[in-house]
Design an enzyme around this catalytic site. Sequence first.
Site, PDB file in Angstrom:
ATOM      1  N   GLY A  16       1.247  -1.591  -4.380  1.00 48.15           N
ATOM      2  CA  GLY A  16       2.172  -2.169  -3.412  1.00 48.15           C
ATOM      3  C   GLY A  16       1.638  -3.425  -2.772  1.00 48.15           C
ATOM      4  N   GLY A  18       3.388  -4.956  -0.184  1.00 46.92           N
ATOM      5  CA  GLY A  18       4.106  -5.140   1.071  1.00 46.92           C
ATOM      6  C   GLY A  18       3.153  -5.453   2.210  1.00 46.92           C
ATOM      7  N   GLY A  21       0.202  -2.854   2.423  1.00 41.63           N
ATOM      8  CA  GLY A  21      -0.648  -2.989   1.251  1.00 41.63           C
ATOM      9  C   GLY A  21      -1.475  -4.255   1.290  1.00 41.63           C
ATOM     10  CE  LYS A 114       0.293   6.260   9.015  1.00 40.22           C
ATOM     11  NZ  LYS A 114       0.038   5.479  10.242  1.00 40.22           N
ATOM     12  CB  ALA A 147       0.290  -4.709   8.565  1.00 42.59           C
ATOM     13  CE  LYS A 198       3.579   6.605  12.011  1.00 44.16           C
ATOM     14  NZ  LYS A 198       3.713   5.144  11.971  1.00 44.16           N
ATOM     15  NE  ARG A 262       8.170  -0.482   8.230  1.00 45.79           N
ATOM     16  CZ  ARG A 262       7.025  -0.487   7.565  1.00 45.79           C
ATOM     17  NH1 ARG A 262       6.467  -1.622   7.220  1.00 45.79           N
ATOM     18  NH2 ARG A 262       6.432   0.637   7.222  1.00 45.79           N
ATOM     19  CD  GLU A 292       8.795   6.307   4.357  1.00 43.61           C
ATOM     20  OE1 GLU A 292       9.699   7.166   4.302  1.00 43.61           O
ATOM     21  OE2 GLU A 292       8.119   5.968   3.383  1.00 43.61           O
TER      22      GLU A 292
END
Length: 361
Positions: A16, A18, A21, A114, A147, A198, A262, A292
Site C-alpha cells: 500500500g 496510501g 503506508g 484497524k 501519518a 476506536k 478520517r 473504517e
Amino acid sequence: MVAEPPRAGTKVCVFGSGTFGTALSTVIARNGYTVTMLTRREEVASMINTKHVNPQHLSDCKLPPLLSATTSARDALAGANFVVHCIPVQSTAQFLEPLRDLIPTNIPIISTSKGLHSETLETMCELVPRLLMRDQPMAFLSGPTFAKELMDAVPSGAIMASKDASIADACASLFHCAALRVYTTTDVVGVEIGGALKNVYAVAAGTIEGMGLGTNAAAFLVTRACAEMNVLAVAMGARAHTMAGLAGIGDLMLTCLGGASRNKAVGARIGKGESLADILESRKRTLEGVAEGVATAPAAEKLARRCGVEAPITEAVASVLDGRVQVRQAMLTLMQRPRKEDFSAAPHIAEEQRRQRLMAG
C-alpha cells in the site's frame, strides 16, 4: 528480548502506498532498512523512484533514499524479510489472495489495518491466516500515530502485538527510533479490538463536534467508550489493562479528539446534517482515505451481541449510520439510560470473573 534485525541486508515490503503506508515506509527507511512499497499505480512508483515523492499522499514530504516502489508484487516480495500490510480491512481479501503463493511462509506480516471484516466480523489476526490458508507469523501495530506527524518526526508512541514475544520485538525494532517509541505486548486481541472500535467512537466524536455539543460531551464519550470497548475485548480474551495504554485510550483520544481523523470527519458532517450516502460519495472523488468506522460499526454491533456484551455507544453509531434512528434521538437514548455504578470497573470485574471460571474449570 531478541536482537534487532541487521539493518544492512534486511528488506521490508510495504503493501500500500496510501498515507499511512507512505509514513510507515519512511519511518522504516530512515532507520536504515531497505523498503519497497507495493503500489497499484505506475505513476506513483515512478515518482517515488525518480523524485523521491509520493505524488498522491504526503506529497510535500521528501522520501528517504532507501525507499523505493514497484507495481510488481513479485519484485516487491523478492528477498523480503518482513511485510507491512497497510491495506484497509475491507480491501484485504481482494489484495492478499492473489499474493498467497508469493508471500514466503516464514516471514512476519505486520498488520496496521484497524477494523472488523464487515461480513465475517473477523479481526486481522483471524482474517489473514484464513486468506493465506495457513498460519503465518504475524504482528499488529497500533497506537496514536497520525501519518503526517510520523513524517514530521514528532515524538510519538505505538504498540506492537504478537502472540510470539520474540516476533513482536523483532517487528518493533523496524519502527523504533528517537521520534517513535514502540512498546510490545502479547495481547493481540486487546490491541486489535482497541484499534477497530476506536474508529466507531471517532464517528460519534465527530458527530458531537458537528452538532456543536462541546468539550464536556466529547470527554464523556471518550471515557465511556474506552470502558465499552474494554468490556468487549475482555469478553474475547484480552487483558483489561491493555485499554489503559497506547492501543486503547491513547489511540482513542487521538482519533476522537485529533483534527486529522478520517472517521471523525465523517461524523462531523453527519452531525451537521449531511447524509452518509452523500458524505461517502464525496469522499470517493477525493484522496481523503477510507473511514473504517463506517464499515466497522455494524460489525462491532453484531460482535458485541455475539459475545453477550452491552455496547450502547456502538449500537447508537450503527443505528445512525444505517438510518434506523436520527442523530439527536440516538443521543437522547444514550443520555436517558438507567443510572448505574461507575462503568470503569466493569472490564476489571469481567476479567476477574473470567479468571475465576478458568480456575474452577
